[in-house]
Scaffold this motif. Structure first.
Motif, PDB file in Angstrom:
ATOM      1  N   ALA A 163      43.890  49.843  57.326  1.00  0.00           N
ATOM      2  CA  ALA A 163      43.182  48.572  57.492  1.00  0.00           C
ATOM      3  C   ALA A 163      41.956  48.505  56.574  1.00  0.00           C
ATOM      4  CB  ALA A 163      42.770  48.379  58.946  1.00  0.00           C
ATOM      5  N   ALA A 164      41.239  49.618  56.474  1.00  0.00           N
ATOM      6  CA  ALA A 164      40.077  49.666  55.581  1.00  0.00           C
ATOM      7  C   ALA A 164      40.501  49.477  54.132  1.00  0.00           C
ATOM      8  CB  ALA A 164      39.339  50.994  55.754  1.00  0.00           C
ATOM      9  N   ASP A 212      39.315  46.592  51.275  1.00  0.00           N
ATOM     10  CA  ASP A 212      38.859  46.855  49.908  1.00  0.00           C
ATOM     11  C   ASP A 212      39.357  45.790  48.931  1.00  0.00           C
ATOM     12  OD1 ASP A 212      37.522  49.127  50.691  1.00  0.00           O
ATOM     13  OD2 ASP A 212      39.166  50.488  50.174  1.00  0.00           O
ATOM     14  N   ARG A 213      40.508  45.232  49.226  1.00  0.00           N
ATOM     15  CA  ARG A 213      41.075  44.190  48.378  1.00  0.00           C
ATOM     16  C   ARG A 213      40.116  43.011  48.246  1.00  0.00           C
ATOM     17  NH1 ARG A 213      46.263  41.853  51.087  1.00  0.00           N
ATOM     18  NH2 ARG A 213      46.643  44.106  51.118  1.00  0.00           N
ATOM     19  N   TYR A 214      39.496  42.641  49.334  1.00  0.00           N
ATOM     20  CA  TYR A 214      38.581  41.492  49.325  1.00  0.00           C
ATOM     21  C   TYR A 214      37.203  41.877  48.777  1.00  0.00           C
ATOM     22  CZ  TYR A 214      42.280  39.470  52.105  1.00  0.00           C
ATOM     23  OH  TYR A 214      43.505  39.027  52.517  1.00  0.00           O
ATOM     24  N   ARG A 215      36.791  43.097  49.041  1.00  0.00           N
ATOM     25  CA  ARG A 215      35.515  43.565  48.490  1.00  0.00           C
ATOM     26  C   ARG A 215      35.580  43.597  46.967  1.00  0.00           C
ATOM     27  NH1 ARG A 215      35.501  48.098  50.774  1.00  0.00           N
ATOM     28  NH2 ARG A 215      34.357  47.493  52.657  1.00  0.00           N
ATOM     29  N   TYR A 250      34.053  39.254  47.614  1.00  0.00           N
ATOM     30  CA  TYR A 250      33.732  38.688  48.918  1.00  0.00           C
ATOM     31  C   TYR A 250      32.882  39.661  49.723  1.00  0.00           C
ATOM     32  CZ  TYR A 250      37.307  35.185  47.977  1.00  0.00           C
ATOM     33  OH  TYR A 250      38.030  34.180  47.413  1.00  0.00           O
ATOM     34  N   ARG A 251      31.998  39.121  50.529  1.00  0.00           N
ATOM     35  CA  ARG A 251      31.200  39.962  51.424  1.00  0.00           C
ATOM     36  C   ARG A 251      32.111  40.466  52.535  1.00  0.00           C
ATOM     37  NH1 ARG A 251      25.657  40.470  52.767  1.00  0.00           N
ATOM     38  NH2 ARG A 251      25.521  42.312  54.119  1.00  0.00           N
ATOM     39  N   THR A 252      32.093  41.761  52.782  1.00  0.00           N
ATOM     40  CA  THR A 252      32.951  42.352  53.806  1.00  0.00           C
ATOM     41  C   THR A 252      32.118  43.189  54.772  1.00  0.00           C
ATOM     42  OG1 THR A 252      33.439  44.305  52.454  1.00  0.00           O
ATOM     43  CG2 THR A 252      34.943  42.420  52.250  1.00  0.00           C
ATOM     44  N   PRO A 288      49.912  41.791  44.912  1.00  0.00           N
ATOM     45  CA  PRO A 288      51.128  41.045  45.257  1.00  0.00           C
ATOM     46  C   PRO A 288      51.004  40.226  46.543  1.00  0.00           C
ATOM     47  CG  PRO A 288      51.683  43.270  44.560  1.00  0.00           C
ATOM     48  CD  PRO A 288      50.187  43.217  44.681  1.00  0.00           C
ATOM     49  N   GLU A 289      50.293  40.741  47.554  1.00  0.00           N
ATOM     50  CA  GLU A 289      50.164  39.999  48.807  1.00  0.00           C
ATOM     51  C   GLU A 289      49.271  38.782  48.643  1.00  0.00           C
ATOM     52  OE1 GLU A 289      49.136  42.197  52.265  1.00  0.00           O
ATOM     53  OE2 GLU A 289      50.963  43.407  52.243  1.00  0.00           O
TER      54      GLU A 289
END
Length: 351
Positions: free
Chosen positions: A178-179, A183-186, A190-192, A327-328
């Motif tokens: 999950a972490a 990381d994909r968004y960080r 994006y603020r995570t 890809p996602e």
């Protein structure tokens, strides 16, 4: 049509809303209120919706308010012309013996920071006038849904709200998968945040982030939105549900969006959980803009009107194959685009 052709309502933050229904009585009343001549005119913020009633806080109390009939017709495409977070002008009706005084909302100020979705072919504004959207996912029970996170990000950016991706229940992330998703968004800028209402991880950071701001908490059922808010401010005592073990899906504990004033400053809106999010209010030709990793590749596409779905020479698809776009994330874009394309009517322009 015949029912609306004699009624014109101008909705603008700078101009007055004026109504002309032949007799001119309603228009005169509204002009008087905006000139400050009408008695018992109050300014307030909508803190909750209960059917056709809006609870409005004017700083001295919370008043149940109905919506003026002519105002209900100003936005035909919306489910309701008033939503949580709206700044409104209302007038208290004369108190009658044994009857609690009620207000009548006459004007809604121009909105900013809107979170919207489509429900039964009508736009539903979940909340207005917010700064941040904390998109809550959980490490487990239920498992993360990246596609739902992407949808919330798109509708937040379209509504001019800053999205924040929050991974809750981090204490359940035994294998770290999950972490890794976070990381994909960080990496995209994006603020995570990683949080746990059980261990207290990340709670202080989240509290400082939303202090003195207006923030909406959104996500699927069971991810712990209400638990997070209780951890941030224990005095709230929001009702918390449990995840159904057989389905790993959360129960709905929050049934309506509610604006809550925090002791440390600012406001939060706890929203009902959703399993999916129809973001039809986002124009089809703007979707690529809200996937922040796409724009740098778009100019290199072979065709100027490339949809990035099946076209040859698409630089976006090439970036996916080269590992420059996850890809996602691309799959999320394709699903959203194809849903919007199915509803697209060229005769009406870009919906």
């Amino acid at each position: 049509g015949d029912l609306s052709r004699h009624r014109t309502i101008i909705v603008n933050d700078e101009d007055a809303q004026k109504v002309d229904e032949g007799g001119g009585e309603d228009a005169a009343e509204i002009d008087a209120e905006q000139a400050g001549d009408a008695p018992d005119v109050h300014d307030g913020v909508v803190v909750a919706m209960r059917g056709l009633y809006a609870d409005v806080d004017d700083g001295e109390g919370v008043w149940p308010c109905t919506v003026r009939r002519v105002l209900r017709t100003r936005l035909i495409e919306e489910r309701h012309p008033v939503t949580v977070g709206d700044k409104v002008h209302f007038r208290l009706e004369k108190e009658r013996e044994g009857v609690q005084p009620e207000g009548v909302i006459h004007k809604v100020e121009q909105r900013r920071g809107q979170l919207r979705r489509m429900v039964r072919n009508r736009i539903h504004t979940i909340v207005a006038n917010v700064d941040y959207a904390v998109i809550v996912s959980s490490a487990a029970q239920p498992s993360p849904k990246p596609h739902l996170i992407d949808r919330y990000i798109v509708t937040s950016l379209h509504g001019e709200i800053t999205p924040i991706v929050c991974l809750n229940k981090i204490d359940l992330d035994e294998d770290g998968s999950a972490a890794a998703m976070l990381d994909r968004y960080r990496d995209l800028g994006y603020r995570t945040l990683v949080t746990s209402a059980v261990t207290g991880a990340g709670i202080e950071e989240l509290r400082e982030l939303i202090k003195d701001r207006a923030t909406v908490f959104a996500g699927q059922s069971g991810v712990g939105k209400s638990s997070l808010l209780n951890a941030i401010d224990p005095s709230l005592e929001l009702r918390v549900g449990e995840v159904v073990q057989q389905t790993s899906k959360g129960r709905h504990t929050t049934t309506t969006a509610t604006l809550i004033k925090m002791d440390f400053g600012g406001y939060v809106v706890d929203t009902p959980g959703v399993k999916s999010l129809d973001i039809s209010p986002v124009p089809i030709n703007e979707i690529e803009l809200y996937f922040v990793e796409f724009p740098e590749h778009v100019p290199n596409c072979k065709f100027a009107d490339c949809r990035h779905i099946h076209e040859a020479g698409c630089a976006v698809k090439a970036a996916v194959e080269a590992g420059g776009i996850h890809p996602e994330r691309y799959e999320s874009y394709a699903r959203i685009f194809e849903e919007r394309e199915a509803d697209y009517d060229p005769a009406k322009g870009n919906p």
